[in-house]
Design a protein around this motif. Structure first.
Motif, mmCIF file in Angstrom:
data_model
loop_
_atom_site.group_PDB
_atom_site.id
_atom_site.type_symbol
_atom_site.label_atom_id
_atom_site.label_comp_id
_atom_site.label_asym_id
_atom_site.label_seq_id
_atom_site.Cartn_x
_atom_site.Cartn_y
_atom_site.Cartn_z
ATOM 1 N N ALA A 2 17.019 -0.342 5.729
ATOM 2 C CA ALA A 2 15.717 -0.686 4.983
ATOM 3 C C ALA A 2 14.842 0.365 4.416
ATOM 4 O O ALA A 2 14.699 1.551 4.978
ATOM 5 N N LEU A 3 14.289 0.379 3.271
ATOM 6 C CA LEU A 3 13.352 1.360 2.728
ATOM 7 C C LEU A 3 12.077 1.008 3.043
ATOM 8 O O LEU A 3 11.394 -0.021 2.550
ATOM 9 N N VAL A 48 5.654 8.614 -4.888
ATOM 10 C CA VAL A 48 6.020 7.624 -3.994
ATOM 11 C C VAL A 48 7.180 8.293 -2.886
ATOM 12 O O VAL A 48 7.985 8.591 -3.498
ATOM 13 N N LEU A 49 7.097 8.275 -1.728
ATOM 14 C CA LEU A 49 8.088 8.482 -0.924
ATOM 15 C C LEU A 49 8.765 7.757 0.025
ATOM 16 O O LEU A 49 7.879 7.104 0.843
ATOM 17 N N LEU A 50 9.851 7.342 -0.091
ATOM 18 C CA LEU A 50 10.614 6.189 0.796
ATOM 19 C C LEU A 50 11.422 6.913 1.522
ATOM 20 O O LEU A 50 12.324 7.756 1.214
ATOM 21 N N GLY A 51 11.567 6.349 3.014
ATOM 22 C CA GLY A 51 12.794 6.808 3.551
ATOM 23 C C GLY A 51 13.422 5.646 4.179
ATOM 24 O O GLY A 51 13.045 4.402 4.177
ATOM 25 N N ALA A 52 14.889 5.911 4.168
ATOM 26 C CA ALA A 52 15.711 4.770 4.322
ATOM 27 C C ALA A 52 15.973 5.025 5.990
ATOM 28 O O ALA A 52 16.547 5.997 6.591
ATOM 29 N N LYS A 93 20.352 0.554 -4.266
ATOM 30 C CA LYS A 93 20.339 -1.056 -4.700
ATOM 31 C C LYS A 93 18.894 -1.662 -4.199
ATOM 32 O O LYS A 93 18.279 -2.233 -5.075
ATOM 33 N N GLN A 94 18.575 -1.386 -2.971
ATOM 34 C CA GLN A 94 17.179 -1.784 -2.469
ATOM 35 C C GLN A 94 16.159 -1.162 -3.601
ATOM 36 O O GLN A 94 15.160 -2.085 -3.824
ATOM 37 N N HIS A 99 11.452 -3.187 -8.167
ATOM 38 C CA HIS A 99 10.566 -3.375 -8.926
ATOM 39 C C HIS A 99 11.498 -3.559 -10.087
ATOM 40 O O HIS A 99 12.647 -3.421 -10.314
ATOM 41 N N ASN A 100 10.819 -4.417 -11.080
ATOM 42 C CA ASN A 100 11.517 -4.823 -12.612
ATOM 43 C C ASN A 100 11.428 -3.707 -13.530
ATOM 44 O O ASN A 100 10.914 -4.138 -14.520
#
Length: 178
Positions: A2-3, A48-52, A93-94, A99-100
């Motif tokens: 999950a992100l 924005v910072l996303l962690g997996a 992919k996630q 967002h589109n």
């Protein structure tokens, strides 16, 4: 997988693990000074910072700039011990599905085996390499060097759209006005 990470706290355990991955995955000219990264993370509403996470363990991260009409992926890395098992594709992919909006990112010129492998990875994940667009990433600070790179996109239809997006990148991400 999950992100989920987007906390605005540089004191987070995940934030410190991201720093480790960042320094291993990117050579000095391809990354910001960490103090600048922290400042942007805390102060810029577009960054924005996303962690997996996998089983509550951080296995990678993705930082991007959300400009409403498109997203610019500034850094994307998977920890070395989690590479070549599909995690990168799952994360990307996630991210794309969140967002589109079109996405743009920079890649090394595919003139060696490793750089060509990265380009193929993004192509397998729906990105297009713009061979015809010359692009140089400005240095992040005066101690770094400019880098000739290539642009890859997903959701951009024309070279003109890509060039217009790079104008915004130069201004907002790299601080180069006009």
């Amino acid at each position: 997988m999950a992100l989920i990470y987007n906390e605005k706290s540089k004191n987070s355990t995940y934030f410190h693990k991201i720093k480790q991955i960042y320094h291993v995955a990117f050579p000095a000219d391809e990354r910001r000074n960490w103090a600048d990264f922290e400042r942007i993370f805390e102060e810029n509403e577009h960054f924005v910072l996303l962690g997996a996470l996998h089983n509550f363990n951080l296995i990678g991260f993705l930082s991007y700039w959300d400009f409403v009409t498109f997203r610019y992926v500034e850094h994307f890395a998977v920890a070395q011990e989690h590479r070549n098992h599909g995690a990168g594709s799952d994360i990307l992919k996630q991210f794309v599905e969140m967002h589109n909006t079109p996405c743009i990112l920079e890649v090394e010129i595919p003139d060696n085996q490793e750089a060509a492998r990265r380009v193929r990875f993004y192509e397998r994940n729906g990105f297009k390499l713009w061979h015809e667009i010359d692009y140089t990433q400005p240095p992040y600070d005066p101690t770094r060097h400019p880098l000739p790179l290539k642009l890859m996109t997903r959701g951009f239809a024309t070279a003109e759209e890509v060039k217009n997006a790079t104008t915004l990148l130069m201004s907002e991400v790299y601080g180069i006005k006009g």
